[in-house]
Write an enzyme that holds these catalytic residues in place. Structure first.
Site, PDB file in Angstrom:
ATOM      1  N   ASN A 248      56.063  70.860  30.140  1.00  0.00           N
ATOM      2  CA  ASN A 248      55.817  70.092  28.925  1.00  0.00           C
ATOM      3  C   ASN A 248      55.382  68.702  29.357  1.00  0.00           C
ATOM      4  O   ASN A 248      56.173  67.952  29.934  1.00  0.00           O
ATOM      5  CB  ASN A 248      57.078  70.004  28.063  1.00  0.00           C
ATOM      6  CG  ASN A 248      57.568  71.367  27.603  1.00  0.00           C
ATOM      7  OD1 ASN A 248      56.821  72.347  27.644  1.00  0.00           O
ATOM      8  ND2 ASN A 248      58.804  71.449  27.161  1.00  0.00           N
TER       9      ASN A 248
ATOM     10  N   TYR B 101      53.446  65.005  28.495  1.00  0.00           N
ATOM     11  CA  TYR B 101      52.979  64.074  27.475  1.00  0.00           C
ATOM     12  C   TYR B 101      52.533  62.724  28.034  1.00  0.00           C
ATOM     13  O   TYR B 101      51.641  62.106  27.477  1.00  0.00           O
ATOM     14  CB  TYR B 101      54.098  63.791  26.456  1.00  0.00           C
ATOM     15  CG  TYR B 101      54.513  64.969  25.630  1.00  0.00           C
ATOM     16  CD1 TYR B 101      53.863  65.266  24.440  1.00  0.00           C
ATOM     17  CD2 TYR B 101      55.552  65.796  26.039  1.00  0.00           C
ATOM     18  CE1 TYR B 101      54.251  66.351  23.662  1.00  0.00           C
ATOM     19  CE2 TYR B 101      55.944  66.883  25.273  1.00  0.00           C
ATOM     20  CZ  TYR B 101      55.299  67.160  24.091  1.00  0.00           C
ATOM     21  OH  TYR B 101      55.671  68.228  23.332  1.00  0.00           O
TER      22      TYR B 101
ATOM     23  N   ASN C 211      64.519  75.550  28.344  1.00  0.00           N
ATOM     24  CA  ASN C 211      63.547  74.501  28.070  1.00  0.00           C
ATOM     25  C   ASN C 211      64.064  73.165  28.591  1.00  0.00           C
ATOM     26  O   ASN C 211      65.153  72.717  28.216  1.00  0.00           O
ATOM     27  CB  ASN C 211      63.281  74.384  26.572  1.00  0.00           C
ATOM     28  CG  ASN C 211      62.248  73.319  26.252  1.00  0.00           C
ATOM     29  OD1 ASN C 211      61.055  73.512  26.461  1.00  0.00           O
ATOM     30  ND2 ASN C 211      62.709  72.169  25.772  1.00  0.00           N
ATOM     31  N   GLU C 212      63.286  72.535  29.465  1.00  0.00           N
ATOM     32  CA  GLU C 212      63.518  71.179  29.958  1.00  0.00           C
ATOM     33  C   GLU C 212      64.930  70.924  30.495  1.00  0.00           C
ATOM     34  O   GLU C 212      65.586  69.942  30.135  1.00  0.00           O
ATOM     35  CB  GLU C 212      63.182  70.153  28.879  1.00  0.00           C
ATOM     36  CG  GLU C 212      61.732  70.171  28.477  1.00  0.00           C
ATOM     37  CD  GLU C 212      61.365  69.106  27.456  1.00  0.00           C
ATOM     38  OE1 GLU C 212      60.151  68.962  27.176  1.00  0.00           O
ATOM     39  OE2 GLU C 212      62.279  68.407  26.955  1.00  0.00           O
TER      40      GLU C 212
ATOM     41  N   HIS D  96      66.863  76.527  23.998  1.00  0.00           N
ATOM     42  CA  HIS D  96      66.097  75.300  23.789  1.00  0.00           C
ATOM     43  C   HIS D  96      67.035  74.242  23.186  1.00  0.00           C
ATOM     44  O   HIS D  96      66.876  73.828  22.026  1.00  0.00           O
ATOM     45  CB  HIS D  96      64.911  75.584  22.859  1.00  0.00           C
ATOM     46  CG  HIS D  96      63.848  74.534  22.861  1.00  0.00           C
ATOM     47  ND1 HIS D  96      62.522  74.793  23.115  1.00  0.00           N
ATOM     48  CD2 HIS D  96      63.897  73.201  22.621  1.00  0.00           C
ATOM     49  CE1 HIS D  96      61.812  73.689  23.024  1.00  0.00           C
ATOM     50  NE2 HIS D  96      62.624  72.694  22.711  1.00  0.00           N
TER      51      HIS D  96
ATOM     52  N   GLU E 125      53.846  72.476  26.426  1.00  0.00           N
ATOM     53  CA  GLU E 125      53.778  71.461  25.384  1.00  0.00           C
ATOM     54  C   GLU E 125      52.830  70.359  25.828  1.00  0.00           C
ATOM     55  O   GLU E 125      52.905  69.887  26.956  1.00  0.00           O
ATOM     56  CB  GLU E 125      55.151  70.832  25.092  1.00  0.00           C
ATOM     57  CG  GLU E 125      56.166  71.759  24.466  1.00  0.00           C
ATOM     58  CD  GLU E 125      57.476  71.054  24.143  1.00  0.00           C
ATOM     59  OE1 GLU E 125      57.481  69.812  24.002  1.00  0.00           O
ATOM     60  OE2 GLU E 125      58.506  71.740  24.028  1.00  0.00           O
TER      61      GLU E 125
ATOM     62  N   GLU F  55      61.661  66.117  15.317  1.00  0.00           N
ATOM     63  CA  GLU F  55      61.498  65.798  16.734  1.00  0.00           C
ATOM     64  C   GLU F  55      62.837  65.332  17.309  1.00  0.00           C
ATOM     65  O   GLU F  55      63.536  64.519  16.705  1.00  0.00           O
ATOM     66  CB  GLU F  55      60.449  64.708  16.919  1.00  0.00           C
ATOM     67  CG  GLU F  55      59.037  65.143  16.553  1.00  0.00           C
ATOM     68  CD  GLU F  55      58.489  66.194  17.507  1.00  0.00           C
ATOM     69  OE1 GLU F  55      58.990  66.271  18.650  1.00  0.00           O
ATOM     70  OE2 GLU F  55      57.575  66.929  17.110  1.00  0.00           O
ATOM     71  N   PHE F  56      63.185  65.844  18.489  1.00  0.00           N
ATOM     72  CA  PHE F  56      64.474  65.511  19.084  1.00  0.00           C
ATOM     73  C   PHE F  56      64.649  64.010  19.301  1.00  0.00           C
ATOM     74  O   PHE F  56      65.731  63.477  19.121  1.00  0.00           O
ATOM     75  CB  PHE F  56      64.660  66.252  20.412  1.00  0.00           C
ATOM     76  CG  PHE F  56      64.965  67.712  20.241  1.00  0.00           C
ATOM     77  CD1 PHE F  56      66.124  68.116  19.612  1.00  0.00           C
ATOM     78  CD2 PHE F  56      64.092  68.675  20.713  1.00  0.00           C
ATOM     79  CE1 PHE F  56      66.421  69.469  19.448  1.00  0.00           C
ATOM     80  CE2 PHE F  56      64.377  70.029  20.563  1.00  0.00           C
ATOM     81  CZ  PHE F  56      65.536  70.428  19.929  1.00  0.00           C
TER      82      PHE F  56
ATOM     83  N   TRP G  18      51.657  71.128  21.308  1.00  0.00           N
ATOM     84  CA  TRP G  18      52.845  70.753  20.552  1.00  0.00           C
ATOM     85  C   TRP G  18      52.390  69.794  19.459  1.00  0.00           C
ATOM     86  O   TRP G  18      51.852  68.742  19.759  1.00  0.00           O
ATOM     87  CB  TRP G  18      53.889  70.065  21.442  1.00  0.00           C
ATOM     88  CG  TRP G  18      55.141  69.786  20.648  1.00  0.00           C
ATOM     89  CD1 TRP G  18      55.439  68.656  19.939  1.00  0.00           C
ATOM     90  CD2 TRP G  18      56.232  70.677  20.449  1.00  0.00           C
ATOM     91  NE1 TRP G  18      56.646  68.774  19.316  1.00  0.00           N
ATOM     92  CE2 TRP G  18      57.166  70.017  19.608  1.00  0.00           C
ATOM     93  CE3 TRP G  18      56.521  71.973  20.886  1.00  0.00           C
ATOM     94  CZ2 TRP G  18      58.361  70.606  19.208  1.00  0.00           C
ATOM     95  CZ3 TRP G  18      57.712  72.554  20.497  1.00  0.00           C
ATOM     96  CH2 TRP G  18      58.615  71.875  19.672  1.00  0.00           C
TER      97      TRP G  18
ATOM     98  N   ARG H 168      54.550  80.004  20.796  1.00  0.00           N
ATOM     99  CA  ARG H 168      55.771  79.774  21.561  1.00  0.00           C
ATOM    100  C   ARG H 168      56.873  79.326  20.600  1.00  0.00           C
ATOM    101  O   ARG H 168      56.710  78.349  19.870  1.00  0.00           O
ATOM    102  CB  ARG H 168      55.535  78.699  22.635  1.00  0.00           C
ATOM    103  CG  ARG H 168      56.793  78.355  23.427  1.00  0.00           C
ATOM    104  CD  ARG H 168      56.489  77.342  24.518  1.00  0.00           C
ATOM    105  NE  ARG H 168      57.701  76.962  25.227  1.00  0.00           N
ATOM    106  CZ  ARG H 168      58.260  75.749  25.182  1.00  0.00           C
ATOM    107  NH1 ARG H 168      57.700  74.791  24.455  1.00  0.00           N
ATOM    108  NH2 ARG H 168      59.366  75.501  25.852  1.00  0.00           N
TER     109      ARG H 168
ATOM    110  N   PHE I 231      53.660  65.582  15.051  1.00  0.00           N
ATOM    111  CA  PHE I 231      52.821  66.152  16.101  1.00  0.00           C
ATOM    112  C   PHE I 231      52.019  67.366  15.629  1.00  0.00           C
ATOM    113  O   PHE I 231      51.259  67.931  16.401  1.00  0.00           O
ATOM    114  CB  PHE I 231      53.687  66.589  17.289  1.00  0.00           C
ATOM    115  CG  PHE I 231      54.168  65.465  18.164  1.00  0.00           C
ATOM    116  CD1 PHE I 231      53.567  65.206  19.386  1.00  0.00           C
ATOM    117  CD2 PHE I 231      55.228  64.674  17.772  1.00  0.00           C
ATOM    118  CE1 PHE I 231      54.021  64.177  20.205  1.00  0.00           C
ATOM    119  CE2 PHE I 231      55.703  63.645  18.585  1.00  0.00           C
ATOM    120  CZ  PHE I 231      55.089  63.397  19.797  1.00  0.00           C
TER     121      PHE I 231
ATOM    122  N   GLN J  65      64.224  72.872  15.640  1.00  0.00           N
ATOM    123  CA  GLN J  65      63.293  71.891  15.107  1.00  0.00           C
ATOM    124  C   GLN J  65      62.497  72.383  13.904  1.00  0.00           C
ATOM    125  O   GLN J  65      62.044  71.578  13.100  1.00  0.00           O
ATOM    126  CB  GLN J  65      62.329  71.441  16.207  1.00  0.00           C
ATOM    127  CG  GLN J  65      63.014  70.699  17.347  1.00  0.00           C
ATOM    128  CD  GLN J  65      62.059  70.351  18.467  1.00  0.00           C
ATOM    129  OE1 GLN J  65      61.883  71.134  19.390  1.00  0.00           O
ATOM    130  NE2 GLN J  65      61.430  69.190  18.381  1.00  0.00           N
TER     131      GLN J  65
END
Length: 509
Positions: free
Chosen positions: A329, A331, A187-188, A142, A398, A452-453, A445, A98, A461, A42
């Site tokens: 993470n 949101y 990640n995630e 990631h 995040e 952004e994905f 984040w 990070r 952000f 990213q």
């Protein structure tokens, strides 16, 4: 004029005292880490420089499937601006940064030979962070799987991924572990299989009708569970390797980072309440239950049946307790509606991940822009972890607010809404810690605007903005960065407002 001037000066300084409950960073536990983050794909750019090869996300964006058809070939270009960025981090007062290590940059063929230029870049970044007193927190994987491994054996769908990932992780431990003391394996992994293998909205775009459309093959009923299983086993293998071979000499910690959406019922019906609870098990429990108890959640076992891969006794033993911390993470919340049960075929329910959970797909809300970010949801998430998973050490890896200006190329310094968002969430985090949560860190984040994905460059952000239209990718400091810097240097979470007439107390009082 003198009496008027005297009154004015008194009004400026004689105000109602600040609340005794005002929160500063000193109110958080000793050693609590405040930082900001990004990820390699990213933020780095330099997509085809110095030996880096394409990842599956490079292929995806170059085929025109990103939100706005753009790529991350340059993005914020941190590859060429890392010294400038670390200086900004230092000026902001960050404890930690990070970032992730790009597999296609460090090992371009996916396995085997290490790219000396990639090794040099990450050594330089890590050294620059340490030189400025900033802890490097490194994520190993990631989302940016080398495209060569996807082409060779279908990536996450093959158990061969585990072996190649483990070799990549060992290169990271061996090369950087003398300085990196905080490792994240993945990640995630509790959302990547959904976008990649269920809905087909992310690379490698595999799905089956009616759960996804226009995919390059796939099976939405089985492949998400297979991919997640291999990610889970890869995590356990990396943790075992680190603990057996590197932890004693390097003295670091290792964990995993999950997406932490919180699910709430869309209505006050018992059906929707049950659906929200199921989704929290499917979303959070999918990985937390094996990490804490050694097996998938019972509700997933009963509803998915033999499409959910089995964990051997050896796998279970490796998974149980395979973390020093768990990152989340967080949101937003997703409002969940129950869905009618599907007919059974051969004793098992038909459908994809959301049909198995018997909920209407809540991702539709994100696609339609119906996003809710109430700060109390973070408190509910942390309480859920405390009560159901033994109160694990948690890092909020995040949390942040994106904005989409009317003019996408606009340079905007004033982001008061982001400041308010971060204040609200930090206040909830502080109260959760007082209520017993073992939260140990918070990362905004993102440090910079990045690709952004989900939203590419439409949503921004960053605490620091990046002029994506300038060849030099000029950085600029937003109000939120200045606010965060003030908080990190001891200022109050919510600085007292400027004195208003009603705040003034008569001098004689």
């Amino acid at each position: 004029m003198l009496p008027r001037l005297l009154v004015f000066l008194l009004a400026a300084v004689i105000v109602v005292p600040r609340s005794a409950s005002a929160i500063t960073r000193r109110d958080f536990p000793e050693g609590f880490v405040f930082g900001a983050g990004s990820s390699a794909f990213q933020v780095e750019g330099a997509a085809a420089e110095d030996g880096r090869t394409p990842s599956i996300w490079d292929t995806f964006t170059h085929e025109g499937f990103s939100y706005d058809g753009s790529t991350a070939d340059i993005s914020a270009d941190q590859y060429h601006h890392y010294k400038e960025d670390v200086k900004l981090m230092h000026e902001m007062g960050l404890d930690a940064y990070r970032f992730s290590i790009a597999w296609p940059r460090l090992i371009p063929a996916g396995r085997g030979k290490i790219n000396p230029k990639g090794l040099e870049y990450y050594n330089n970044l890590i050294d620059e962070l340490i030189l400025h007193g900033i802890q490097p927190h490194a994520t190993i994987y990631h989302f940016d799987l080398p495209q060569v491994l996807q082409d060779e054996y279908a990536g996450l769908l093959s158990s061969r991924f585990i072996e190649d990932y483990l070799a990549f992780a060992e290169v990271c431990f061996r090369s950087f572990g003398d300085r990196v003391k905080h490792w994240v394996t993945l990640n995630e992994p509790n959302i990547e299989p959904i976008g990649a293998f269920d809905t087909g909205t992310e690379p490698p775009r595999r799905c089956s009708y009616p759960f996804g459309e226009n995919c390059t093959g796939g099976n939405s009923s089985t492949e998400p569970y297979i991919a997640a299983h291999h990610l889970l086993l890869a995590h356990a293998a990396a943790v075992s390797l680190y603990r057996d071979k590197y932890k004693a000499s390097q003295g670091g910690q290792i964990g995993i980072t999950l997406l932490g959406w919180w699910h709430e019922p869309a209505t006050d019906t018992p059906q929707d309440a049950a659906a929200a609870a199921r989704m929290n098990d499917f979303h959070i429990g999918w990985f937390m239950h094996p990490l804490v108890y050694g097996d998938y959640p019972p509700v997933m076992r009963s509803r998915v049946g033999d499409r959910l891969p089995a964990l051997s006794a050896e796998d279970s033993a490796k998974l149980r307790g395979s973390f020093d911390f768990v990152g989340f993470n967080h949101y937003l919340i997703l409002r969940v509606r129950s869905s009618p049960e599907k007919k059974k075929d051969s004793g098992h329910r038909l459908g994809d991940y959301y049909v198995d959970a018997a909920v209407q797909n809540p991702l539709v809300a994100i696609a339609e822009g119906r996003i809710e970010s109430p700060p109390w949801a973070l408190g509910k998430l942390l309480e859920h972890l405390r009560l159901n998973y033994g109160n694990p050490p948690v890092m909020i890896h995040e949390n942040g607010l994106g904005d989409a200006p009317d003019t996408p190329s606009a340079i905007e310094y004033d982001d008061g809404a982001r400041i308010e968002f971060l204040q609200d969430y930090l206040e909830v985090l502080y109260l959760s810690i007082r209520n017993g949560s073992d939260a140990r860190g918070y990362f905004v984040w993102s440090f910079l605007d990045v690709f952004e994905f989900i939203f590419a460059y439409r949503m921004r952000f960053g605490l620091c903005g990046v002029d994506m239209n300038a060849e030099a990718r000029t950085r600029y400091v937003r109000s939120s960065a200045r606010w965060y810097a003030g908080f990190l240097r001891g200022g109050e979470l919510r600085p007292p407002p400027a004195a208003a007439p009603d705040d003034v107390r008569p001098y004689a009082a």
